[in-house]
Design a protein around this motif. Structure first.
Motif, mmCIF file in Angstrom:
data_model
loop_
_atom_site.group_PDB
_atom_site.id
_atom_site.type_symbol
_atom_site.label_atom_id
_atom_site.label_comp_id
_atom_site.label_asym_id
_atom_site.label_seq_id
_atom_site.Cartn_x
_atom_site.Cartn_y
_atom_site.Cartn_z
ATOM 1 N N GLU A 257 11.688 13.526 -3.487
ATOM 2 C CA GLU A 257 10.584 13.581 -2.525
ATOM 3 C C GLU A 257 9.982 12.188 -2.321
ATOM 4 O OE1 GLU A 257 7.897 16.430 -4.149
ATOM 5 O OE2 GLU A 257 9.008 18.145 -3.392
ATOM 6 N N THR A 258 9.856 11.445 -3.413
ATOM 7 C CA THR A 258 9.284 10.098 -3.323
ATOM 8 C C THR A 258 10.189 9.191 -2.504
ATOM 9 O OG1 THR A 258 8.208 10.370 -5.465
ATOM 10 C CG2 THR A 258 8.463 8.121 -4.654
ATOM 11 N N GLY B 139 0.815 -1.212 0.000
ATOM 12 C CA GLY B 139 0.000 0.000 0.000
ATOM 13 C C GLY B 139 0.845 1.256 0.000
ATOM 14 N N ALA B 140 1.893 1.257 0.801
ATOM 15 C CA ALA B 140 2.750 2.442 0.881
ATOM 16 C C ALA B 140 3.470 2.691 -0.441
ATOM 17 C CB ALA B 140 3.760 2.280 2.007
ATOM 18 N N ILE B 141 4.002 1.631 -1.020
ATOM 19 C CA ILE B 141 4.735 1.784 -2.285
ATOM 20 C C ILE B 141 3.797 2.222 -3.405
ATOM 21 C CG2 ILE B 141 5.984 0.493 -4.064
ATOM 22 C CD1 ILE B 141 7.273 -1.089 -1.748
ATOM 23 N N THR B 142 2.624 1.619 -3.463
ATOM 24 C CA THR B 142 1.653 1.982 -4.504
ATOM 25 C C THR B 142 1.253 3.449 -4.377
ATOM 26 O OG1 THR B 142 0.813 -0.274 -4.532
ATOM 27 C CG2 THR B 142 -0.603 1.415 -5.481
ATOM 28 N N LEU C 240 4.224 5.671 -5.484
ATOM 29 C CA LEU C 240 4.525 5.637 -6.918
ATOM 30 C C LEU C 240 3.505 6.418 -7.751
ATOM 31 C CD1 LEU C 240 5.748 1.969 -7.353
ATOM 32 C CD2 LEU C 240 7.137 4.057 -7.299
ATOM 33 N N PHE C 241 2.292 6.438 -7.303
ATOM 34 C CA PHE C 241 1.259 7.158 -8.050
ATOM 35 C C PHE C 241 1.109 8.618 -7.603
ATOM 36 C CE2 PHE C 241 -0.077 2.795 -8.956
ATOM 37 C CZ PHE C 241 -0.179 2.877 -10.340
#
Length: 120
Positions: free
Chosen positions: A35-36, A21-24, A27-28
């Motif tokens: 920053e990402t 969930g955190a990565i998704t 990334l979006f």
């Protein structure tokens, strides 16, 4: 044993779901690469902290449950010993009463037989 396996599966699912969930989300998100990466790092630290806290709470609950189980087992053992002692005492009293009854019956039988022997 099955509860332990279920808990392991839960923690694993929790970790995988949280990371996914955190990565998704990151990334979006419309942000720059720096920053990402910073956000991913922060979320990873946050997730690690949450996981550590969850594991600690679970261990505490498991320890408390184990202590409670030991206390209950000790109480049951004490009750069982008490009941065994009571049953042993009652059995001993019954045995003594039975011996007395047998002795009295034997004495009566001997007295009843002796006069018949004297007559013969």
């Amino acid at each position: 044993m099955s509860d332990r396996d279920d808990f392991g599966a839960f923690v694993f699912g929790f970790l995988v779901g949280g990371l996914t969930g955190a990565i998704t989300a990151l990334l979006f998100a419309p942000q720059s690469g720096t920053e990402t990466r910073t956000m991913i790092k922060d979320k990873a630290i946050e997730l690690k902290d949450q996981t550590t806290e969850t594991v600690e709470q679970t261990v505490e609950k498991a320890e408390a449950a184990a202590k409670e189980a030991v206390k209950r087992a000790e109480v049951l053992l004490a009750d069982a010993k008490k009941k065994a002692a009571e049953i042993t005492e009652k059995g001993q009293v019954f045995l003594e009463e039975s011996k007395e009854k047998v002795a009295k019956t034997t004495a009566k039988a001997k007295k009843a037989v002796e006069p018949k022997k004297a007559e013969s």
